[in-house]
Design an enzyme around this catalytic site. Structure first.
Site, PDB file in Angstrom:
ATOM      1  N   LYS A   1       0.883  -1.178   0.000  1.00  0.00           N
ATOM      2  CA  LYS A   1       0.000   0.000   0.000  1.00  0.00           C
ATOM      3  C   LYS A   1       0.913   1.218   0.000  1.00  0.00           C
ATOM      4  O   LYS A   1       1.774   1.351   0.844  1.00  0.00           O
ATOM      5  CB  LYS A   1      -0.907   0.038   1.217  1.00  0.00           C
ATOM      6  CG  LYS A   1      -1.835   1.255   1.171  1.00  0.00           C
ATOM      7  CD  LYS A   1      -2.711   1.358   2.390  1.00  0.00           C
ATOM      8  CE  LYS A   1      -3.655   2.533   2.318  1.00  0.00           C
ATOM      9  NZ  LYS A   1      -3.114   3.777   1.818  1.00  0.00           N
TER      10      LYS A   1
ATOM     11  N   GLU B   1       3.542   1.708   4.420  1.00  0.00           N
ATOM     12  CA  GLU B   1       2.197   2.180   4.752  1.00  0.00           C
ATOM     13  C   GLU B   1       1.304   1.002   5.144  1.00  0.00           C
ATOM     14  O   GLU B   1       0.438   1.125   5.993  1.00  0.00           O
ATOM     15  CB  GLU B   1       1.621   2.937   3.561  1.00  0.00           C
ATOM     16  CG  GLU B   1       0.190   3.375   3.688  1.00  0.00           C
ATOM     17  CD  GLU B   1       0.002   4.524   4.657  1.00  0.00           C
ATOM     18  OE1 GLU B   1      -1.152   4.819   5.009  1.00  0.00           O
ATOM     19  OE2 GLU B   1       1.003   5.135   5.088  1.00  0.00           O
TER      20      GLU B   1
ATOM     21  N   ASP C   1       1.671   5.331   0.133  1.00  0.00           N
ATOM     22  CA  ASP C   1       1.185   6.509   0.831  1.00  0.00           C
ATOM     23  C   ASP C   1       1.146   7.666  -0.166  1.00  0.00           C
ATOM     24  O   ASP C   1       2.133   8.369  -0.360  1.00  0.00           O
ATOM     25  CB  ASP C   1       2.116   6.828   2.006  1.00  0.00           C
ATOM     26  CG  ASP C   1       1.492   7.768   3.010  1.00  0.00           C
ATOM     27  OD1 ASP C   1       0.297   8.096   2.865  1.00  0.00           O
ATOM     28  OD2 ASP C   1       2.198   8.172   3.951  1.00  0.00           O
TER      29      ASP C   1
END
Length: 154
Positions: A15, A150, A17
C-alpha cells in the site's frame, strides 16, 4: 484490518502513501482525477506524456500518485509539496485496469486485468506497475511492518 486474509485465493501488494488517482485516456486526451473526482490533470502534467505513450486508444487505470524518499518509499509529506513545486518527481503506481479500448473490463478477473495492465507499462518510467508480493498474507504483512511501509492491500 489488523491481519491480512489467509488462503490461496489472495494476492498481496504494497500500500503506497499517496493520492488515489484515475488515469483516463480517451478522445479528449489524458486526464487524471482524484478519488473525490477532482481533475488534477494540470497538477500531474509531467505524467501525461508517459500516460499518452501507453499503447491503447483508451483506458481507465486505477493508480496511486506518489513521491519517493531517499530509501525509495512513498512519502506523503513530500508528495504534497512536489505537486506544486516539483511535479517532475511524481510517479503513478498502477494497480488495476478498468477499461481498455472501449471495453469495460470490470467483469474480468482481477488477475487477468492486472496481467494486461502489467504488459502495457514500460519499465523504468514514471508509471510503474504495482506487482503482487510473493508469500502468504501473514509473511507479507510482517515484512511490510518491518520495512515501515504504509501497509498492504490484499
Amino acid at each position: 484490518m489488523e491481519q491480512p486474509p489467509t488462503g490461496d485465493g489472495w494476492s498481496h501488494e504494497t500500500k503506497f502513501d499517496g493520492y488515489g488517482t484515475q488515469a483516463i485516456k480517451d478522445a479528449d486526451g489524458i486526464r487524471f482525477y482524484t478519488e473525490t473526482e477532482i481533475d488534477w490533470t494540470a497538477k500531474y502534467r509531467p505524467l501525461a506524456k508517459e500516460a499518452a505513450a501507453l499503447e491503447a486508444e483508451s483506458f481507465i487505470i486505477e493508480c496511486e500518485t506518489i513521491v519517493t524518499d531517499e530509501a525509495g518509499l512513498s512519502d506523503f509529506h513530500a508528495l504534497r509539496s512536489a505537486i506544486t513545486r516539483r511535479p517532475q518527481d511524481l510517479y503513478l503506481v498502477a494497480f488495476d485496469l478498468l477499461h481498455l479500448n472501449g471495453h469495460d473490463l470490470r467483469d474480468m478477473a482481477l488477475k487477468n486485468r492486472r496481467e494486461i495492465l502489467h504488459a502495457s507499462i514500460l519499465a523504468g518510467g514514471r508509471i510503474q506497475f504495482s506487482g503482487a508480493l510473493p508469500g502468504t498474507g501473514d509473511a507479507v504483512h510482517h515484512l511490510a511492518c518491518e520495512a515501515n511501509l504504509e501497509g498492504i492491500v490484499s
